[in-house]
Motif scaffolding. Structure first.
Motif, PDB file in Angstrom:
ATOM      1  N   LEU A   1      58.469  68.109  67.804  1.00  0.00           N
ATOM      2  CA  LEU A   1      57.322  68.921  68.190  1.00  0.00           C
ATOM      3  C   LEU A   1      57.586  69.777  69.428  1.00  0.00           C
ATOM      4  N   GLN A   2      58.741  69.603  70.060  1.00  0.00           N
ATOM      5  CA  GLN A   2      59.130  70.476  71.165  1.00  0.00           C
ATOM      6  C   GLN A   2      59.605  71.838  70.675  1.00  0.00           C
ATOM      7  N   TYR A   3      59.784  71.970  69.363  1.00  0.00           N
ATOM      8  CA  TYR A   3      60.287  73.216  68.781  1.00  0.00           C
ATOM      9  C   TYR A   3      59.178  73.858  67.955  1.00  0.00           C
ATOM     10  N   PRO A   4      58.460  74.836  68.523  1.00  0.00           N
ATOM     11  CA  PRO A   4      57.308  75.431  67.830  1.00  0.00           C
ATOM     12  C   PRO A   4      57.679  76.200  66.566  1.00  0.00           C
ATOM     13  N   GLN A   5      58.968  76.566  66.425  1.00  0.00           N
ATOM     14  CA  GLN A   5      59.372  77.313  65.237  1.00  0.00           C
ATOM     15  C   GLN A   5      59.569  76.420  64.018  1.00  0.00           C
ATOM     16  N   LEU A   6      59.424  75.102  64.188  1.00  0.00           N
ATOM     17  CA  LEU A   6      59.576  74.170  63.085  1.00  0.00           C
ATOM     18  C   LEU A   6      58.215  73.815  62.493  1.00  0.00           C
ATOM     19  N   ARG A   7      58.210  73.472  61.208  1.00  0.00           N
ATOM     20  CA  ARG A   7      57.032  72.875  60.579  1.00  0.00           C
ATOM     21  C   ARG A   7      57.303  71.381  60.442  1.00  0.00           C
ATOM     22  N   TYR A   8      56.458  70.580  61.048  1.00  0.00           N
ATOM     23  CA  TYR A   8      56.653  69.134  61.087  1.00  0.00           C
ATOM     24  C   TYR A   8      55.611  68.457  60.209  1.00  0.00           C
ATOM     25  N   GLN A   9      56.076  67.540  59.343  1.00  0.00           N
ATOM     26  CA  GLN A   9      55.172  66.796  58.475  1.00  0.00           C
ATOM     27  C   GLN A   9      55.521  65.314  58.515  1.00  0.00           C
ATOM     28  N   LYS A  10      54.562  64.486  58.900  1.00  0.00           N
ATOM     29  CA  LYS A  10      54.750  63.037  58.927  1.00  0.00           C
ATOM     30  C   LYS A  10      54.261  62.453  57.610  1.00  0.00           C
ATOM     31  N   ILE A  11      55.068  61.572  56.992  1.00  0.00           N
ATOM     32  CA  ILE A  11      54.712  60.948  55.725  1.00  0.00           C
ATOM     33  C   ILE A  11      54.942  59.442  55.822  1.00  0.00           C
TER      34      ILE A  11
END
Length: 229
Positions: free
Chosen positions: A53-63
């Motif tokens: 989450l320190q990288y705003p250019q990424l899309r993060y999804q928790k599963i």
């Protein structure tokens, strides 16, 4: 200006805090950047999420934790672009990795999968583990791995997604399906992946890995027999 390519990168992670930052940096510092980077967190309980989450250019999804094959499949459902690149949380791409694979596509318009080469390196170990052969550490190797590949989405429509019943060999099982169907693999001689060998590699589960690989090979043999009947 750095060029962008219509690529979705899928990075499944599970308790990967030790190496995750290095992996992400190898993606975002490519000479040709992907337009989308998807991190699928397979139920990590360490600091992986905080790092991602320190990288705003990424899309993060928790599963929920259901294994890497399921995480990759969810990444495929989320992917916005036709070209897919995978990387594991403890590996690195060389700086021109995506550029090399994209150039190969320009030279082979019919290719639906491009494969580069890999180089292994030791991390935190004085000598290779028992499951690694000495010569594997000395030279670059064929890259029949997802981390070395650039894959068109159409291939997942044709041959299905990853079999979640495999813990270790879902990637080999999928690649075997393509080989059995005589799908054309366009190979690149450039090293596109640096594979980290360390004490926590999943490959340390040698017995279980071998059993799954044997199962994948057996299924491949059955497909070939059916095809040739």
């Amino acid at each position: 200006m750095i060029k962008e390519a219509d690529i979705s990168v899928i990075l499944p992670i599970y308790n990967g805090e030790k190496y995750l930052r290095d992996c992400i940096e190898s993606i975002i510092n490519q000479s040709t950047l992907p337009k989308e980077i998807l991190i699928i967190d397979d139920g990590s309980i360490d600091n992986s999420a905080a790092i991602a989450l320190q990288y705003p250019q990424l899309r993060y999804q928790k599963i929920l934790n259901k294994g890497v094959a399921n995480a990759r499949n969810i990444g495929l459902e989320m992917a916005s672009f036709d070209w897919i690149a995978f990387i594991d949380q403890d590996d690195l791409w060389t700086p021109n990795s995506l550029k090399s694979r994209m150039l190969a596509l320009e030279n082979s318009k019919q290719a639906k999968i491009v494969i580069g080469r890999q180089k292994w390196f030791l991390d935190g170990m004085d000598s290779p583990p028992s499951w690694v052969k000495k010569e594997q550490m000395q030279d670059s190797l064929d890259g029949y791995l997802l981390g070395c590949s650039l894959i068109h989405k159409d291939l997942f429509k044709l041959y299905g997604t990853f079999n979640a019943s495999f813990r270790f060999a879902s990637d080999f099982d999928w690649l075997f399906r393509l080989k059995d169907a005589d799908e054309y693999f366009h190979q690149v001689e450039d090293i596109v992946l640096e594979k980290r060998i360390h004490e926590m590699n999943e490959s340390r589960h040698a017995k279980a890995s071998l059993a799954e690989l044997t199962k994948a090979i057996y299924q491949s043999v059955l497909r070939k027999r059916t095809k040739n009947q």
